[in-house]
Design an enzyme around this catalytic site. Structure first.
Site, mmCIF file in Angstrom:
data_model
loop_
_atom_site.group_PDB
_atom_site.id
_atom_site.type_symbol
_atom_site.label_atom_id
_atom_site.label_comp_id
_atom_site.label_asym_id
_atom_site.label_seq_id
_atom_site.Cartn_x
_atom_site.Cartn_y
_atom_site.Cartn_z
ATOM 1 N N HIS A 365 0.793 -1.239 0.000
ATOM 2 C CA HIS A 365 0.000 0.000 0.000
ATOM 3 C C HIS A 365 0.817 1.276 0.000
ATOM 4 O O HIS A 365 0.246 2.360 -0.056
ATOM 5 C CB HIS A 365 -0.949 0.031 1.200
ATOM 6 C CG HIS A 365 -2.162 -0.816 1.024
ATOM 7 N ND1 HIS A 365 -3.315 -0.351 0.432
ATOM 8 C CD2 HIS A 365 -2.399 -2.110 1.329
ATOM 9 C CE1 HIS A 365 -4.218 -1.320 0.403
ATOM 10 N NE2 HIS A 365 -3.675 -2.399 0.943
ATOM 11 N N LYS A 555 -9.017 13.945 3.977
ATOM 12 C CA LYS A 555 -8.212 12.729 4.035
ATOM 13 C C LYS A 555 -7.350 12.836 5.274
ATOM 14 O O LYS A 555 -7.364 13.862 5.938
ATOM 15 C CB LYS A 555 -7.352 12.582 2.770
ATOM 16 C CG LYS A 555 -6.587 13.871 2.400
ATOM 17 C CD LYS A 555 -5.893 13.775 1.040
ATOM 18 C CE LYS A 555 -6.806 13.919 -0.149
ATOM 19 N NZ LYS A 555 -6.865 12.740 -0.990
ATOM 20 N N ARG A 556 -6.612 11.766 5.603
ATOM 21 C CA ARG A 556 -5.692 11.882 6.730
ATOM 22 C C ARG A 556 -4.780 13.094 6.556
ATOM 23 O O ARG A 556 -4.412 13.433 5.436
ATOM 24 C CB ARG A 556 -4.848 10.602 6.866
ATOM 25 C CG ARG A 556 -5.606 9.434 7.441
ATOM 26 C CD ARG A 556 -6.109 9.715 8.835
ATOM 27 N NE ARG A 556 -5.032 9.687 9.796
ATOM 28 C CZ ARG A 556 -4.914 8.806 10.774
ATOM 29 N NH1 ARG A 556 -5.847 7.887 10.962
ATOM 30 N NH2 ARG A 556 -3.885 8.842 11.596
ATOM 31 N N LYS A 561 0.323 14.541 1.611
ATOM 32 C CA LYS A 561 -0.973 14.858 1.016
ATOM 33 C C LYS A 561 -1.152 16.368 0.807
ATOM 34 O O LYS A 561 -2.091 16.808 0.162
ATOM 35 C CB LYS A 561 -2.104 14.284 1.869
ATOM 36 C CG LYS A 561 -2.173 12.738 1.838
ATOM 37 C CD LYS A 561 -3.265 12.210 2.743
ATOM 38 C CE LYS A 561 -3.347 10.692 2.811
ATOM 39 N NZ LYS A 561 -4.119 10.096 1.709
ATOM 40 N N THR A 663 -8.448 6.754 -2.915
ATOM 41 C CA THR A 663 -9.791 6.308 -3.281
ATOM 42 C C THR A 663 -10.777 7.449 -3.088
ATOM 43 O O THR A 663 -11.834 7.464 -3.717
ATOM 44 C CB THR A 663 -10.237 5.095 -2.431
ATOM 45 O OG1 THR A 663 -10.017 5.395 -1.048
ATOM 46 C CG2 THR A 663 -9.494 3.839 -2.825
ATOM 47 N N LYS A 667 -14.288 8.674 -5.278
ATOM 48 C CA LYS A 667 -15.612 8.985 -4.713
ATOM 49 C C LYS A 667 -16.091 10.359 -5.185
ATOM 50 O O LYS A 667 -17.268 10.536 -5.517
ATOM 51 C CB LYS A 667 -15.560 8.971 -3.182
ATOM 52 C CG LYS A 667 -15.113 7.654 -2.559
ATOM 53 C CD LYS A 667 -14.802 7.864 -1.062
ATOM 54 C CE LYS A 667 -14.020 6.716 -0.472
ATOM 55 N NZ LYS A 667 -13.444 7.061 0.845
HETATM 56 C C1 LIG Z 1 -12.173 7.192 1.222
HETATM 57 C C2 LIG Z 1 -11.776 7.539 2.580
HETATM 58 C C3 LIG Z 1 -10.426 7.738 2.885
HETATM 59 C C4 LIG Z 1 -9.323 7.674 1.851
HETATM 60 O O1 LIG Z 1 -9.194 8.961 1.281
HETATM 61 P P1 LIG Z 1 -7.931 9.360 0.398
HETATM 62 O O2 LIG Z 1 -8.295 10.707 -0.129
HETATM 63 O O3 LIG Z 1 -7.836 8.348 -0.693
HETATM 64 O O4 LIG Z 1 -6.758 9.383 1.290
HETATM 65 C C5 LIG Z 1 -10.087 8.058 4.187
HETATM 66 N N1 LIG Z 1 -11.013 8.177 5.142
HETATM 67 C C6 LIG Z 1 -12.318 8.018 4.874
HETATM 68 C C7 LIG Z 1 -13.310 8.186 5.977
HETATM 69 C C8 LIG Z 1 -12.748 7.688 3.599
HETATM 70 O O5 LIG Z 1 -14.055 7.514 3.359
#
Ligand SMILES: *Cc1c(COP(=O)(O)O)cnc(C)c1O
Length: 817
Positions: A365, A555-556, A561, A663, A667
């Site tokens: 990952h 995101k985190r 990032k 991911t 979305k």
């Molecule tokens: C999809 C999702 C992530 C991953 O987000 P990235 O932008 O790909 O880092 C992290 N936390 C939650 C709650 C998510 O739904």
């Protein structure tokens, strides 16, 4: 209470039956009436009614797999970021509308009932959410998949913001019980730790190893049903809780130490106490290693039990099971399966090794060195002495094969499982490659870089092991559930096949310039933005303009990032507005959300800076309502479901080469947001799918970043030559956003100016600012913008986790669907 003979409360899929079942559960299961019941009781009654409808299907599915001797897929993951399940269960059962009517009939509010559910937040971010999406897709495709994980008492911490800082609080998700799970009091397995190994010779002179004098912890199974989308399949997610079976420690008891005899139990239960809150960073805590082995041992015992009920010949294992390790965390599955096959089943090394290397697979990952798991050999040999012997033997044999193929000294050292240093380490990635059938990355770019960088030596010798499966997201949750109006609009035009065949969305492209479709799309987007604005008003008492660009970075919190880059853009806009209140700037709301690992000081400081900048900007009368910056607290799956449908612009701006896939990016695009992003992770494949004119790409590429580094990247050069950039950094540095503590943000500016700006924020700043201008101009032409957004939706078919699971079935698991 009356019972109508025409309805079947336990199984009927009509409104009347469902309503009656809810009513009966409230009364007979929970012993509540309309006066005493709370929202939680209503929610629980609904869950009980849903569970009634799942149980037949659940049992039938499992019987069916058994009868057909289906090959099982065992998905091993330390994380499952599930979120709420009520909508998901109802949608997949085809019951959502009936349930909504039944709930209304009872005088209850559907949304209130739904919101009474607590998120199951047993994960940190993308990796855990991926596991949850994969469960949904396996069930929907009818893949005989079983998820194994840990039932942490405390999931990812609750985040509060106090004075701009993140404050962590324990996640009490189990405090009133978790009605979606069923405990299996008799599904228990002993998991051994510590102790020592001994050998004895059998009558044929063969040496056998045993592991003795161990401490035992018991793993207890909790099962959650995972229904497929309207296909009557119900798979299982089995989470292990650590318990003590001893009741009390007999030795201490006999010594008269009753209290300590009982108290020791708690130590054993600590194994499943809490999810480690680190994302993409390795910390070598002993308890974490215990958790990893606990998951692996319990799950493989369970899997072997199931196998042995139906088969005698252990050589059939690779035909009957595929084990998928979600990152290196469960890679002890390799030595554990070796141990079970040799020490318990009496197999010799070679046939056992053949089985293991045809059964276990590993998904990588991240390429970031700080994330790669390396356990001290000393810790491993104390906790798992027999496994350490086996790992040493795998390592020894591997080195022998290298000798034959002429590996040279330093290359050997890099490839070994056990690093040849004074404080020797066990490299879990190397173990995963050597002991797996297949190793996959999670986007095309990431899989290529994996082979070219961290695992280069391995890809030379076992090119066939390496493959790619680009991540995906489940369209059930991430469109049908979180954005029902958009889902309904799409279904109205192209039917509902897209829900299980997301490529069908390409039929939406014909409406990209259709006036009425555009109008409906933008009305839905506006309503979603208003709903989010309402949430912001209610929770933060801040007013945002739903006509502004909703620019979302969630995101985190992580340096790679680059939340800081998005924030620097906001500061730049702010400075332009201060300079010229008439400046031609499109109104914009920049929204952040995300958790920072508790020990990650820089990420914590980012949150504080975002909040201080937000305070300055939002309260500056000269800014008017043109610009808002907000940090929404406690990012979670449920918050993501509120924010993503309301986004115009999706921020995917990681330093190129650092985001394995992402991911979140998928979305957003699926919900009709346009992406501003770097050529990183799956952004590259999104660009391929939607076309370069329908995505805002900027920044240095992986190669350009490498060139910059090789030629001695000097962030000062960018700082000195770009006035606006210099001003932003000087403001952060000089206390403009922290007048009471002017030095507060120096660690941030020092990292940029004096410590080499590892994440290349300065290098990408100007391109990012320019790209954001392009975004504004585009947004002003709503026809153009909506066309692009609709083209994005139409081309998201590839990013369904159904496609990803089909890839796993074909490329890795050898499972037919
Ligand atoms: C999809 C999702 C992530 C991953 O987000 P990235 O932008 O790909 O880092 C992290 N936390 C939650 C709650 C998510 O739904």
């Amino acid at each position: 209470m009356s019972t109508d003979p025409n309805i079947s409360p336990r199984t009927g899929m009509d409104i009347d039956s469902f309503r009656e079942d809810i009513r009966q559960h409230l009364h007979y299961t929970l012993a509540k009436d309309k006066f005493s019941s709370t929202e939680w009781d209503h929610y629980r009654s609904v869950v009980l009614a849903v569970m009634d409808r799942l149980h037949d299907r659940w049992i039938n599915t499992q019987q069916n797999y058994y009868q057909h001797k289906s090959k099982r897929v065992y998905y091993l993951s330390m994380e499952y970021l599930i979120g709420r399940l009520m909508d998901n269960m109802l949608i997949n059962l085809g019951l959502q509308d009936a349930a909504a009517d039944a709930i209304e009939d009872l005088g209850l509010d559907y949304d209130k009932v739904r919101e009474a559910e607590v998120d199951a937040g047993l994960g940190n971010g993308g990796l855990g959410r991926l596991a949850a999406c994969f469960l949904d897709s396996m069930a929907t495709l009818g893949v005989p998949g079983l998820g194994y994980g840990i039932r942490y008492d405390y999931g990812i911490f609750d985040q509060a913001i106090k004075d701009g800082w993140q404050v962590e609080k324990p996640d009490l998700w189990l405090q009133y019980g978790y009605p979606w799970s069923v405990v299996r009091p008799k599904k228990k397995y002993p998991v051994e730790f510590y102790g020592e190994t001994t050998t004895h010779k059998d009558e044929n002179g063969r040496t056998h190893f045993s592991w003795i004098n161990t401490d035992t912890v018991t793993a207890l199974a909790y099962d959650t049903p995972i229904p497929g989308f309207r296909n009557d399949v119900v798979n299982n997610l089995r989470l292990w809780k650590a318990t003590s079976d001893k009741g009390f420690d007999l030795k201490s008891f006999n010594q008269g130490d009753y209290i300590n005899a009982v108290r020791n139990n708690l130590l054993e239960e600590n194994i499943s106490r809490v999810l480690y809150p680190n994302d993409k960073v390795f910390k070598g805590q002993e308890l974490r290693l215990k958790q990893e082995y606990f998951l692996v041992s319990a799950s493989l015992q369970d899997a072997m039990n199931r196998f042995k009920k139906q088969f005698d010949d252990l050589r059939k294992i690779p035909q009957q099971m595929a084990v998928q390790c979600n990152d290196t965390h469960p890679n002890l599955a390799i030595p554990e399966l070796m141990r079970v096959l040799m020490d318990q089943e009496g197999m010799k090394w070679e046939p056992a090794w053949d089985i293991v290397t045809q059964t276990v697979n590993y998904t990588n990952h991240t390429l970031m060195p700080e994330a790669l798991e390396k356990w001290p050999l000393s810790l491993m040999s104390e906790l798992l002495p027999r496994h350490t012997q086996i790992i040493r033997e795998i390592d020894r044999r591997f080195l022998n094969t290298l000798e034959i193929s002429g590996g040279e000294g330093s290359k050997q050292d890099r490839m070994r499982i056990i690093s040849d240093e004074k404080d020797a380490m066990i490299r879990m990635g190397n173990l995963g490659i050597i002991g797996s059938q297949k190793v996959n990355g999670v986007s095309e770019l990431h899989s290529r870089l994996m082979k070219e960088t961290i695992f280069r030596d391995f890809s030379d010798i076992y090119d066939n092991k390496f493959t790619n499966v680009t991540n995906g997201v489940t369209p059930r949750r991430w469109l049908r559930q979180c954005n029902r109006p958009l889902a309904d609009l799409i279904t109205d035009r192209i039917g509902e096949e897209w829900i299980t065949d997301l490529d069908q969305l390409n039929q939406v492209e014909q409406f990209a310039e259709d006036e009425s479709f555009q109008e409906l799309f933008s009305e839905i987007k506006l309503q979603n933005k208003k709903a989010l604005a309402g949430y912001i008003k209610k929770t933060m008492d801040i007013t945002v303009d739903p006509d502004a660009i909703f620019d979302i970075h969630i995101k985190r919190i992580h340096e790679y990032k680059r939340q800081l880059l998005a924030l620097m853009h906001a500061i730049t806009l702010y400075n332009r507005l201060k300079e010229n209140p008439e400046a031609d700037i499109e109104p914009r709301v920049l929204l952040f959300a995300g958790k920072a690992a508790p020990g990650y000081k820089m990420a914590q400081l980012y949150i504080k800076l975002i909040n201080n900048v937000a305070n300055t900007i939002n309260n500056d009368p000269e800014v008017g309502s043109t610009l808002r910056v907000l940090f929404l607290q406690n990012y979670s799956v449920s918050l993501a479901e509120k924010m993503i449908p309301a986004a115009d612009l999706s921020e995917q701006i990681s330093t190129a080469g650092m985001e394995a896939s992402g991911t979140g990016n998928m979305k957003f695009a699926l919900n009709g947001a346009l992406t501003i992003g770097t050529l990183d992770g799956a952004n590259i494949e999104i660009r391929e799918q939607v076309g370069k004119d329908n995505i805002f790409i900027f920044g240095h590429t992986v190669n350009e970043i490498q060139q910059l580094r090789d030629s001695g990247y000097d962030p000062q050069r960018f700082y000195k030559s770009d006035e606006e950039l210099k001003k932003v950094i000087d403001q952060i540095h000089g206390g403009y956003f922290s007048p009471d503590q002017p030095d507060l943000f120096h660690p941030i500016t020092n990292a940029l100016l004096n410590q080499g700006d590892y994440f290349m924020i300065l290098a990408d700043y100007r391109q990012y600012i320019q790209k954001q201008r392009e975004v504004e101009y585009n947004y002003r032409s709503s026809f153009d913008w909506n066309r692009k957004a609709i083209i994005n939706i139409a081309n998201m078919g590839y990013f369904s986790s159904d496609r990803a699971i089909k890839n796993y079935c074909k490329r890795i698991w050898d499972v037919e669907i």
